[in-house]
Motif scaffolding. Structure first.
Motif, short mmCIF file in Angstrom:
data_model
loop_
_atom_site.label_atom_id
_atom_site.label_comp_id
_atom_site.label_asym_id
_atom_site.label_seq_id
_atom_site.Cartn_x
_atom_site.Cartn_y
_atom_site.Cartn_z
N GLY A 87 8.97 26.55 -5.58
CA GLY A 87 8.94 25.12 -5.33
C GLY A 87 10.30 24.50 -5.08
N ARG A 88 11.37 25.27 -5.28
CA ARG A 88 12.72 24.76 -4.99
C ARG A 88 13.24 25.27 -3.64
NH1 ARG A 88 17.02 24.97 -9.42
NH2 ARG A 88 17.75 23.24 -8.11
N ILE A 89 12.36 25.94 -2.90
CA ILE A 89 12.70 26.38 -1.55
C ILE A 89 12.14 25.39 -0.55
CG2 ILE A 89 12.28 28.16 0.21
CD1 ILE A 89 12.16 30.22 -2.03
N LEU A 90 12.96 25.00 0.42
CA LEU A 90 12.51 24.15 1.53
C LEU A 90 12.46 25.02 2.78
CD1 LEU A 90 11.77 21.38 2.73
CD2 LEU A 90 14.21 21.03 3.17
N PHE A 91 11.28 25.16 3.37
CA PHE A 91 11.10 25.94 4.59
C PHE A 91 11.02 24.96 5.75
CE2 PHE A 91 8.12 29.05 7.03
CZ PHE A 91 9.20 29.53 7.75
N LEU A 108 7.53 14.97 10.39
CA LEU A 108 8.44 15.69 11.28
C LEU A 108 9.82 15.07 11.28
CD1 LEU A 108 6.29 16.23 14.52
CD2 LEU A 108 6.78 17.91 12.75
N LEU A 109 10.82 15.90 11.41
CA LEU A 109 12.17 15.44 11.71
C LEU A 109 12.35 15.51 13.22
CD1 LEU A 109 14.20 17.42 9.01
CD2 LEU A 109 13.23 15.12 8.83
N ASP A 110 13.03 14.53 13.78
CA ASP A 110 13.26 14.56 15.23
C ASP A 110 14.17 15.70 15.62
OD1 ASP A 110 11.62 12.51 16.07
OD2 ASP A 110 13.12 10.96 15.74
N SER A 111 15.12 16.03 14.77
CA SER A 111 16.03 17.15 15.02
C SER A 111 16.65 17.58 13.71
CB SER A 111 17.13 16.75 16.01
OG SER A 111 18.12 15.96 15.39
N LEU A 112 17.38 18.69 13.75
CA LEU A 112 18.05 19.18 12.54
C LEU A 112 19.13 18.23 12.06
CD1 LEU A 112 18.36 23.02 13.20
CD2 LEU A 112 16.70 21.82 11.76
N ARG A 113 19.54 17.32 12.90
CA ARG A 113 20.54 16.33 12.50
C ARG A 113 20.07 15.54 11.28
NH1 ARG A 113 21.35 11.86 16.88
NH2 ARG A 113 19.14 11.66 16.35
N ASP A 114 18.74 15.36 11.14
CA ASP A 114 18.18 14.59 10.04
C ASP A 114 17.99 15.40 8.77
OD1 ASP A 114 17.88 12.30 11.70
OD2 ASP A 114 16.02 13.12 12.50
N LEU A 115 18.20 16.72 8.83
CA LEU A 115 17.83 17.57 7.70
C LEU A 115 18.70 17.35 6.46
CD1 LEU A 115 16.00 19.75 6.58
CD2 LEU A 115 17.50 21.47 7.61
N SER A 116 20.00 17.27 6.64
CA SER A 116 20.88 17.07 5.47
C SER A 116 20.53 15.78 4.75
CB SER A 116 22.35 17.03 5.92
OG SER A 116 22.76 18.29 6.39
N ARG A 117 20.24 14.76 5.51
CA ARG A 117 19.88 13.46 4.92
C ARG A 117 18.51 13.55 4.24
NH1 ARG A 117 20.55 8.83 9.16
NH2 ARG A 117 18.95 10.09 10.16
N TYR A 118 17.60 14.27 4.86
CA TYR A 118 16.28 14.46 4.26
C TYR A 118 16.40 15.17 2.91
CZ TYR A 118 11.55 16.31 3.64
OH TYR A 118 10.32 16.64 3.13
N ILE A 119 17.22 16.21 2.87
CA ILE A 119 17.39 16.95 1.62
C ILE A 119 18.07 16.07 0.57
CG2 ILE A 119 18.63 18.88 0.55
CD1 ILE A 119 18.19 20.42 3.16
N GLY A 170 0.78 -1.22 0.00
CA GLY A 170 0.00 0.00 0.00
C GLY A 170 0.82 1.27 0.00
N ALA A 171 2.14 1.15 0.15
CA ALA A 171 2.97 2.36 0.08
C ALA A 171 2.96 2.87 -1.35
CB ALA A 171 4.40 2.04 0.51
N ARG A 172 3.00 4.19 -1.50
CA ARG A 172 3.05 4.72 -2.86
C ARG A 172 4.27 5.61 -3.03
NH1 ARG A 172 1.25 10.02 -3.84
NH2 ARG A 172 0.04 11.02 -2.19
N LEU A 173 4.72 5.69 -4.26
CA LEU A 173 5.93 6.43 -4.58
C LEU A 173 5.63 7.92 -4.66
CD1 LEU A 173 8.91 5.93 -5.33
CD2 LEU A 173 8.19 5.96 -7.72
N VAL A 174 6.48 8.72 -4.06
CA VAL A 174 6.36 10.17 -4.20
C VAL A 174 7.64 10.68 -4.85
CG1 VAL A 174 4.77 10.50 -2.29
CG2 VAL A 174 7.21 10.53 -1.83
N SER A 175 7.50 11.75 -5.61
CA SER A 175 8.62 12.24 -6.39
C SER A 175 9.58 13.05 -5.53
CB SER A 175 8.11 13.12 -7.52
OG SER A 175 7.40 14.22 -7.01
N ALA A 176 10.81 13.10 -5.96
CA ALA A 176 11.81 13.94 -5.30
C ALA A 176 11.73 15.34 -5.88
CB ALA A 176 13.20 13.35 -5.51
N PHE A 177 12.24 16.31 -5.15
CA PHE A 177 12.33 17.65 -5.69
C PHE A 177 13.74 18.15 -5.45
CE2 PHE A 177 11.34 18.41 -1.27
CZ PHE A 177 12.00 19.59 -0.93
N SER A 178 14.14 19.10 -6.26
CA SER A 178 15.51 19.61 -6.20
C SER A 178 15.56 20.86 -5.34
CB SER A 178 15.99 19.93 -7.62
OG SER A 178 17.28 20.51 -7.59
#
Length: 272
Positions: free
Chosen positions: A216-220, A254-265, A51-59
């Motif tokens: 759309g290329r800005i991450l807030f 949610l990210l647990d902390s900013l430590r996860d942000l670089s990996r998320y991006i 049931g998981a569905r694919l979502v697109s990446a953004f730059s």
């Protein structure tokens, strides 16, 4: 690429399932757990559950941060500063909380709304609001430099500043905000530090124009629903970060902390 739940996020994943992030070196690490009721992502080619569905990446071309609760652990200090500034007035803590939750605004807007509940004559109302805003500002100016940064904030900012233009977008008055950022030695890491009187939506539009990029290329990165709403209104992507003042719904991403942000991006998955 990334996977998320298509419909019922809690039942779609097996009980106790966590999402995992796959690094460029092939390593896999556990991300936020479903037991906390948050939306999380599995990064990789294979669907992690039925049931998981694919979502697109953004730059991502630019990263914008809220300040309070995202970069510094200041939410509790600022909440207490309202109690301090209004201590001589017959207003309850519940009234203050209600006005704080009433929508976006700066300290002057919020204090004006609180004092308005007293139904004072116009001149008296204006005097009390001005005095209370000054007391609030002085309290914050005394305590904010002492509050801790959020987990991995300096480390994350240094990492991302080497790859992306970074900005601060806050409801704090701009001159005050810049002094807070400068006191932490962060000024050189940001291309711009913006606050009131502009709204967060206006600031995001200004950043997109300055960078000559599609919004759309800005991450807030924020810690409140109002941050997410501002990102949506401006056409930007958004990711929440956990904080003491976070008011997201149970299944928010949610990210647990900013430590996860670089990996998320790095594996950038949009909200689904």
């Amino acid at each position: 690429m990334a996977w998320c739940h298509a419909s019922d996020r809690r039942s779609a994943a097996p009980a106790g399932t966590s999402a995992f992030l796959r690094g460029s070196d092939g390593s896999v690490s556990e991300h936020a757990g479903w037991s906390r009721g948050r939306r999380v992502f599995h990064v990789g080619a294979d669907a992690p559950w039925p049931g998981a569905r694919l979502v697109s990446a953004f730059s991502v071309a630019c990263v914008v941060f809220d300040f309070d609760g995202v970069l510094v652990q200041s939410n509790a200090i600022k909440r207490a500063a309202y109690d301090y500034a209004l201590r001589a007035l017959p207003v309850s803590s519940a009234t203050i909380d209600r006005c704080l939750a009433g929508g976006p605004g700066d300290r002057a807007d919020i204090i004006d709304a609180i004092v308005r509940t007293l139904k004072l004559p116009g001149a008296e109302h204006a005097t009390i609001v001005a005095r209370s805003v000054q007391a609030y500002s002085e309290r914050c100016d005394a305590l904010l430099p002492q509050c801790a940064e959020t987990d991995h904030a300096s480390e994350t900012l240094a990492q991302l500043a080497a790859r992306y233009p970074l900005y601060v977008n806050s409801a704090t008055p701009e001159e005050t905000l810049r002094s807070y950022v400068d006191q932490r030695g962060w000024t050189a890491l940001f291309r711009g530090v913006y606050g009131r009187p502009r709204t967060k939506v206006e600031i995001l539009a200004r950043i997109a124009s300055a960078e000559r990029i599609d919004p759309g290329r800005i991450l807030f990165v924020g810690d409140r629903l109002s941050d997410r709403d501002a990102a949506r209104a401006a056409g930007c992507h958004f990711v929440g970060v956990q904080s003491a003042g976070a008011d997201f719904e149970q299944d928010a991403e949610l990210l647990d902390s900013l430590r996860d942000l670089s990996r998320y991006i790095a594996r950038a998955a949009v909200q689904c």
